[in-house]
Scaffold this active site. Structure first.
Site, mmCIF file in Angstrom:
data_model
loop_
_atom_site.group_PDB
_atom_site.id
_atom_site.type_symbol
_atom_site.label_atom_id
_atom_site.label_comp_id
_atom_site.label_asym_id
_atom_site.label_seq_id
_atom_site.Cartn_x
_atom_site.Cartn_y
_atom_site.Cartn_z
ATOM 1 N N MET A 167 12.797 20.119 -2.171
ATOM 2 C CA MET A 167 12.579 18.771 -1.659
ATOM 3 C C MET A 167 11.929 18.774 -0.274
ATOM 4 O O MET A 167 11.836 19.802 0.385
ATOM 5 C CB MET A 167 13.905 18.021 -1.613
ATOM 6 C CG MET A 167 14.542 17.808 -2.979
ATOM 7 S SD MET A 167 16.116 16.928 -2.896
ATOM 8 C CE MET A 167 15.580 15.294 -2.363
ATOM 9 N N HIS A 168 11.488 17.605 0.139
ATOM 10 C CA HIS A 168 11.109 17.274 1.525
ATOM 11 C C HIS A 168 9.774 17.834 1.997
ATOM 12 O O HIS A 168 9.321 17.480 3.074
ATOM 13 C CB HIS A 168 12.188 17.722 2.527
ATOM 14 C CG HIS A 168 13.587 17.378 2.149
ATOM 15 N ND1 HIS A 168 13.977 16.096 1.859
ATOM 16 C CD2 HIS A 168 14.687 18.157 2.023
ATOM 17 C CE1 HIS A 168 15.277 16.097 1.579
ATOM 18 N NE2 HIS A 168 15.721 17.324 1.654
ATOM 19 N N ASP A 193 15.339 19.378 -6.574
ATOM 20 C CA ASP A 193 16.064 20.517 -7.135
ATOM 21 C C ASP A 193 17.556 20.266 -7.322
ATOM 22 O O ASP A 193 18.135 20.661 -8.348
ATOM 23 C CB ASP A 193 15.825 21.775 -6.302
ATOM 24 C CG ASP A 193 16.052 21.582 -4.809
ATOM 25 O OD1 ASP A 193 16.505 20.495 -4.377
ATOM 26 O OD2 ASP A 193 15.765 22.527 -4.052
#
EC number: 2.7.1.17
Length: 484
Positions: free
Chosen positions: A79-80, A235
């Site tokens: 992520m991110h 995830d």
């Protein structure tokens, strides 16, 4: 057959399941992380494609007939990450990853705007996407001026697979631009970082179709062109789908590179002051909360590297019987920490070292330090309104029974070990691909695996662990004060 693709930090995993959700085969492609400066963590998105090609090629070599019958694909990803594309869809710079802390000043500035916590239900952490764009604007203005699309890592893979700029709710909730309660982009939050909705991917739920496989890739892999690509999930939400952690009260503890204590929620329950992440789940009208520690197995891997002994051998030296804490404490803040401190500058430490502090004592302290970091997350979840009565263990670190005994005793809740099988993010992604392709009921697909064993807290050591946790809790302000 249904295919799950999981883009992790260290590699891409391709997992093939059949209509009965039995794992048929898998492939893997490795990835490296670039750290050009302290606190930086980057990857070249082109390497994600190469790793995905490697994983698919491995799967095709071992299961060509089964791969040819794939009817749906699901995506999971770290992520991110900030993947920046220009108007011609060319990558502008290496992707800034989830564990990159360079944008701590920008994160603090955005977090000072009350709209961010109000609309996202979260603190603006340096690892999130929005502060990374603010950093790019401040430090690489020429690149920022060319940004036409901002994609999360798995959604860059989606663009390669389908040609579409699309994302879904669980991953997008970690950008600091999503109105998490309403499950849509916030024009106000985007404007606060000098962006607008045209620069964002369109949004669907994780169970919905988000593009079809391009003919060129379909021909290369020997599959049907246009098969649906599911929205997928970040995830942790994908792992939750794989573990069946989708109903209120269900929870897992993930011992991966980072550590996650994940709880599913039937409603939106934000409490940003607790430093708990409150995100959309991959299933419609569901949310989840997470306590996140940045260095879980990474802490043991660090000790393995400097000691010259494999992680498995380090934990084997401890034996099978849980021991009382030795008095040596370890703070697992090798990359800073999220829950509960939101501190990108803090760094790890051993305390209580003596001449008799052997390698085994240091290993024990590392495992306990990560367990106590999970206890911090548990306490934060309680403040956010979530009570857990048991958790299921997943991730590479969960192979260590000693570590799971330490976690069960530190959290004072039973830890369930699932029966043998692959129930991680790639499996969850494959389940989402199945749902998108068939329209199946998500709850009938995302069921929990059978439990192979349950590790109960060691009642004889709960007091000693409580004392050690009390020492652990006192160390953060002491170390912070010493290093400020």
């Amino acid at each position: 057959m249904y295919l799950g693709l999981d883009l992790g930090t260290s590699g891409v995993k391709a997992l093939l399941i059949d209509a009965g959700q039995t794992v048929v085969g898998s492939g893997h492609g490795s990835l490296d992380v670039s750290r050009p400066h302290p606190g930086w963590s980057e990857q070249d998105p082109a390497h994600w494609i190469q790793a995905c090609e490697t994983a698919i090629a491995e799967l095709k070599a071992s299961h060509p007939k089964e791969l040819a019958t794939v009817k749906g694909i699901g995506l999971s990803g770290q992520m991110h990450g900030a993947t920046l594309l220009d108007a011609a869809d060319k990558v502008l710079r290496p992707c800034i990853l989830w564990n990159d802390t360079r944008s701590h000043a920008e994160a603090a500035a955005l977090d000072g705007d009350p709209r961010f916590r109000e609309l996202t239900g979260n603190i603006v952490f340096p690892g999130f996407t929005a502060p990374k764009l603010a950093w790019v604007k401040n430090n690489e203005p020429g690149i920022f001026a060319k940004v036409a699309k901002v994609l999360l890592p798995k959604d860059f893979l989606r663009h390669w697979l389908t040609g579409e700029h699309m994302s879904e709710m669980s991953d997008s909730a970690g950008t600091s631009w999503l109105d998490v309660g309403k499950r849509r982009w916030s024009a106000d939050l985007l404007a606060a970082t000098s962006l607008d909705e045209k620069q964002m991917p369109s949004l669907v739920e994780g169970t919905a179709k988000a593009g079809g496989l391009r003919a060129e890739l379909a021909s290369k892999w020997g599959v049907e062109a246009g098969i649906p690509i599911a929205g997928g999930a970040g995830d942790n939400a994908a792992s939750a789908c794989g573990m069946g952690t989708v109903g209120a009260g269900h929870a897992f503890v993930s011992l991966g590179t980072s550590g996650v204590l994940f709880a599913a929620n039937a409603s939106y329950l934000p409490n940003p002051a607790s430093a708990v992440h409150t995100f959309c789940h991959a299933l419609p009208n569901t949310w989840h909360q997470m306590g996140v520690i940045l260095s879980a197995t990474d802490s043991l891997n660090w000790l393995s590297e400097i000691s010259g002994k494999g992680a498995g051998k380090l934990t084997a030296e401890l034996g099978d019987t849980l021991q009382a804490p030795s008095g040596v404490s370890f703070l697992p803040y090798l990359s800073g920490e999220r829950t509960p401190h939101n501190d990108s500058a803090i760094r790890g430490a051993f305390t209580g070292l003596a001449h008799e502090s052997s390698r085994a004592v240091l290993t024990q302290a590392v495992l306990e330090g990560v367990a106590f970091a999970f206890r911090d997350s548990l306490e934060a979840l309680k403040k956010a309104g979530t009570t857990l009565t048991r958790v299921t263990a997943i991730g590479g670190g969960s192979r260590s029974r000693y570590w799971l005994k330490a976690i069960a005793t530190a959290l004072q809740v039973p830890v369930d070990i699932p029966a043998d099988g692959d129930f991680g993010a790639a499996f969850g992604a494959a389940r989402l691909g199945l749902i998108a392709a068939t329209g199946a009921d998500p709850l009938s697909i995302c069921t929990a695996p059978a439990t192979d064993a349950t590790i109960e807290p060691d009642t004889a050591l709960i007091g000693a662990y409580a004392d050690a946790y009390h020492r652990y809790r006192a160390l953060y302000p002491a170390i912070k004060g010493a290093t400020a």
